[in-house]
Write a protein that holds these residues in place. Structure first.
Motif, PDB file in Angstrom:
ATOM      1  N   VAL A 169       0.278  30.538  17.584  1.00  0.00           N
ATOM      2  CA  VAL A 169       0.073  29.538  16.679  1.00  0.00           C
ATOM      3  C   VAL A 169       0.945  28.204  17.240  1.00  0.00           C
ATOM      4  O   VAL A 169       2.118  28.253  17.704  1.00  0.00           O
ATOM      5  N   SER A 170       0.468  27.051  17.110  1.00  0.00           N
ATOM      6  CA  SER A 170       1.145  25.811  17.800  1.00  0.00           C
ATOM      7  C   SER A 170       0.921  24.846  16.471  1.00  0.00           C
ATOM      8  O   SER A 170       0.136  24.905  15.964  1.00  0.00           O
ATOM      9  N   VAL A 171       2.086  24.103  16.326  1.00  0.00           N
ATOM     10  CA  VAL A 171       2.337  23.478  15.150  1.00  0.00           C
ATOM     11  C   VAL A 171       2.352  21.805  15.643  1.00  0.00           C
ATOM     12  O   VAL A 171       3.284  21.760  16.626  1.00  0.00           O
ATOM     13  N   SER A 221       0.757  -1.245   0.100  1.00  0.00           N
ATOM     14  CA  SER A 221       0.227   0.147   0.065  1.00  0.00           C
ATOM     15  C   SER A 221       0.655   1.211   0.079  1.00  0.00           C
ATOM     16  O   SER A 221       1.874   1.147   0.465  1.00  0.00           O
ATOM     17  N   THR A 222       0.651   2.367  -0.562  1.00  0.00           N
ATOM     18  CA  THR A 222       1.086   3.506  -0.651  1.00  0.00           C
ATOM     19  C   THR A 222       1.052   4.313   0.639  1.00  0.00           C
ATOM     20  O   THR A 222      -0.104   4.258   1.279  1.00  0.00           O
ATOM     21  N   PRO A 223       2.240   4.525   1.301  1.00  0.00           N
ATOM     22  CA  PRO A 223       1.890   5.455   2.651  1.00  0.00           C
ATOM     23  C   PRO A 223       1.277   6.598   2.728  1.00  0.00           C
ATOM     24  O   PRO A 223       1.515   7.435   1.779  1.00  0.00           O
ATOM     25  N   LYS A 224       0.622   6.743   3.540  1.00  0.00           N
ATOM     26  CA  LYS A 224      -0.035   8.074   3.728  1.00  0.00           C
ATOM     27  C   LYS A 224       1.075   9.332   3.978  1.00  0.00           C
ATOM     28  O   LYS A 224       2.157   9.041   4.817  1.00  0.00           O
ATOM     29  N   PRO A 225       0.609  10.371   3.213  1.00  0.00           N
ATOM     30  CA  PRO A 225       1.703  11.529   3.563  1.00  0.00           C
ATOM     31  C   PRO A 225       1.595  11.883   5.164  1.00  0.00           C
ATOM     32  O   PRO A 225       0.594  11.973   5.565  1.00  0.00           O
ATOM     33  N   SER A 226       2.614  12.551   5.656  1.00  0.00           N
ATOM     34  CA  SER A 226       2.591  12.987   6.822  1.00  0.00           C
ATOM     35  C   SER A 226       1.598  14.194   6.851  1.00  0.00           C
ATOM     36  O   SER A 226       1.676  15.151   6.048  1.00  0.00           O
ATOM     37  N   ILE A 227       0.739  14.465   8.006  1.00  0.00           N
ATOM     38  CA  ILE A 227       0.170  15.564   8.114  1.00  0.00           C
ATOM     39  C   ILE A 227       0.687  16.366   9.396  1.00  0.00           C
ATOM     40  O   ILE A 227       0.821  15.621  10.413  1.00  0.00           O
ATOM     41  N   TYR A 228       0.650  17.722   9.294  1.00  0.00           N
ATOM     42  CA  TYR A 228       1.081  18.607  10.335  1.00  0.00           C
ATOM     43  C   TYR A 228      -0.429  19.393  10.429  1.00  0.00           C
ATOM     44  O   TYR A 228      -0.864  19.893   9.362  1.00  0.00           O
ATOM     45  N   VAL A 229      -0.338  19.899  11.695  1.00  0.00           N
ATOM     46  CA  VAL A 229      -1.617  20.894  11.805  1.00  0.00           C
ATOM     47  C   VAL A 229      -1.023  22.178  12.689  1.00  0.00           C
ATOM     48  O   VAL A 229      -0.344  21.802  13.556  1.00  0.00           O
ATOM     49  N   ALA A 230      -1.394  23.272  12.134  1.00  0.00           N
ATOM     50  CA  ALA A 230      -1.253  24.373  12.681  1.00  0.00           C
ATOM     51  C   ALA A 230      -2.284  25.001  13.379  1.00  0.00           C
ATOM     52  O   ALA A 230      -3.665  24.984  12.734  1.00  0.00           O
ATOM     53  N   VAL A 231      -2.426  25.259  14.801  1.00  0.00           N
ATOM     54  CA  VAL A 231      -3.583  25.627  15.542  1.00  0.00           C
ATOM     55  C   VAL A 231      -3.336  27.163  15.586  1.00  0.00           C
ATOM     56  O   VAL A 231      -2.364  27.407  16.201  1.00  0.00           O
ATOM     57  N   PHE A 232      -4.374  27.879  15.158  1.00  0.00           N
ATOM     58  CA  PHE A 232      -4.139  29.355  15.458  1.00  0.00           C
ATOM     59  C   PHE A 232      -5.089  29.820  16.650  1.00  0.00           C
ATOM     60  O   PHE A 232      -6.499  29.692  16.542  1.00  0.00           O
ATOM     61  N   ASP A 233      -4.507  30.194  17.571  1.00  0.00           N
ATOM     62  CA  ASP A 233      -5.443  30.690  18.686  1.00  0.00           C
ATOM     63  C   ASP A 233      -5.372  32.417  18.787  1.00  0.00           C
ATOM     64  O   ASP A 233      -4.543  32.881  19.171  1.00  0.00           O
ATOM     65  N   TYR A 234      -6.657  32.881  18.459  1.00  0.00           N
ATOM     66  CA  TYR A 234      -6.682  34.221  18.369  1.00  0.00           C
ATOM     67  C   TYR A 234      -6.928  35.031  19.572  1.00  0.00           C
ATOM     68  O   TYR A 234      -6.503  36.112  19.829  1.00  0.00           O
ATOM     69  N   LEU A 274       0.698  33.072   7.432  1.00  0.00           N
ATOM     70  CA  LEU A 274      -0.723  33.315   7.524  1.00  0.00           C
ATOM     71  C   LEU A 274      -1.240  34.185   8.616  1.00  0.00           C
ATOM     72  O   LEU A 274      -1.971  35.040   8.596  1.00  0.00           O
ATOM     73  N   GLN A 275      -0.558  34.271   9.678  1.00  0.00           N
ATOM     74  CA  GLN A 275      -0.655  35.293  10.812  1.00  0.00           C
ATOM     75  C   GLN A 275       0.637  35.988  11.178  1.00  0.00           C
ATOM     76  O   GLN A 275       1.070  35.599  12.319  1.00  0.00           O
ATOM     77  N   PRO A 276       1.319  36.646  10.262  1.00  0.00           N
ATOM     78  CA  PRO A 276       2.390  37.617  10.684  1.00  0.00           C
ATOM     79  C   PRO A 276       2.344  38.234  11.966  1.00  0.00           C
ATOM     80  O   PRO A 276       3.493  38.315  12.798  1.00  0.00           O
ATOM     81  N   SER A 277       1.411  38.759  12.460  1.00  0.00           N
ATOM     82  CA  SER A 277       1.356  39.497  13.805  1.00  0.00           C
ATOM     83  C   SER A 277       1.280  38.838  14.919  1.00  0.00           C
ATOM     84  O   SER A 277       1.502  39.174  16.172  1.00  0.00           O
ATOM     85  N   PHE A 278       1.024  37.323  14.719  1.00  0.00           N
ATOM     86  CA  PHE A 278       0.881  36.452  15.950  1.00  0.00           C
ATOM     87  C   PHE A 278       2.437  36.365  16.672  1.00  0.00           C
ATOM     88  O   PHE A 278       3.381  36.537  15.742  1.00  0.00           O
ATOM     89  N   ARG A 279       2.536  36.621  17.792  1.00  0.00           N
ATOM     90  CA  ARG A 279       4.040  36.793  18.542  1.00  0.00           C
ATOM     91  C   ARG A 279       4.719  35.487  18.807  1.00  0.00           C
ATOM     92  O   ARG A 279       5.994  35.391  19.070  1.00  0.00           O
ATOM     93  N   GLN A 280       3.910  34.330  18.634  1.00  0.00           N
ATOM     94  CA  GLN A 280       4.603  33.024  19.155  1.00  0.00           C
ATOM     95  C   GLN A 280       4.159  32.015  18.070  1.00  0.00           C
ATOM     96  O   GLN A 280       2.788  31.834  17.827  1.00  0.00           O
TER      97      GLN A 280
END
Length: 79
Positions: free
Chosen positions: A22-24, A4-17, A68-74
């Protein structure tokens, strides 16, 4: 039996307004758990959302999150 073809890796960015952060998260093969947590936080009034990225590079996702969110400090890597 064919391999079977392996699934590509997924990363998730969570944006906390609320916290302007942002946490990756990842790599993972399924983002359902994080999606559920984000939806629960939204239901409780939090201003959060997320984006999934199919890549093998956490650096790529971190750069995209900053773009995507350049104003976020972290941008935190929670990998």
């Amino acid at each position: 039996m064919p391999k079977s073809t392996p699934k590509p890796s997924i990363y998730v960015a969570v944006f906390d307004y609320d916290k302007e952060a942002v946490s990756v998260h990842g790599p993972m093969s399924d983002d359902t758990e994080i999606a559920s947590r984000v939806f629960a936080a939204q239901k409780n009034g939090r201003q959060v959302n997320y984006s999934s990225f199919q890549t093998d590079s956490v650096e790529t996702v971190t750069a995209e999150a900053r773009a995507l969110q350049p104003s976020f400090r972290q941008v935190k890597r929670a990998v």
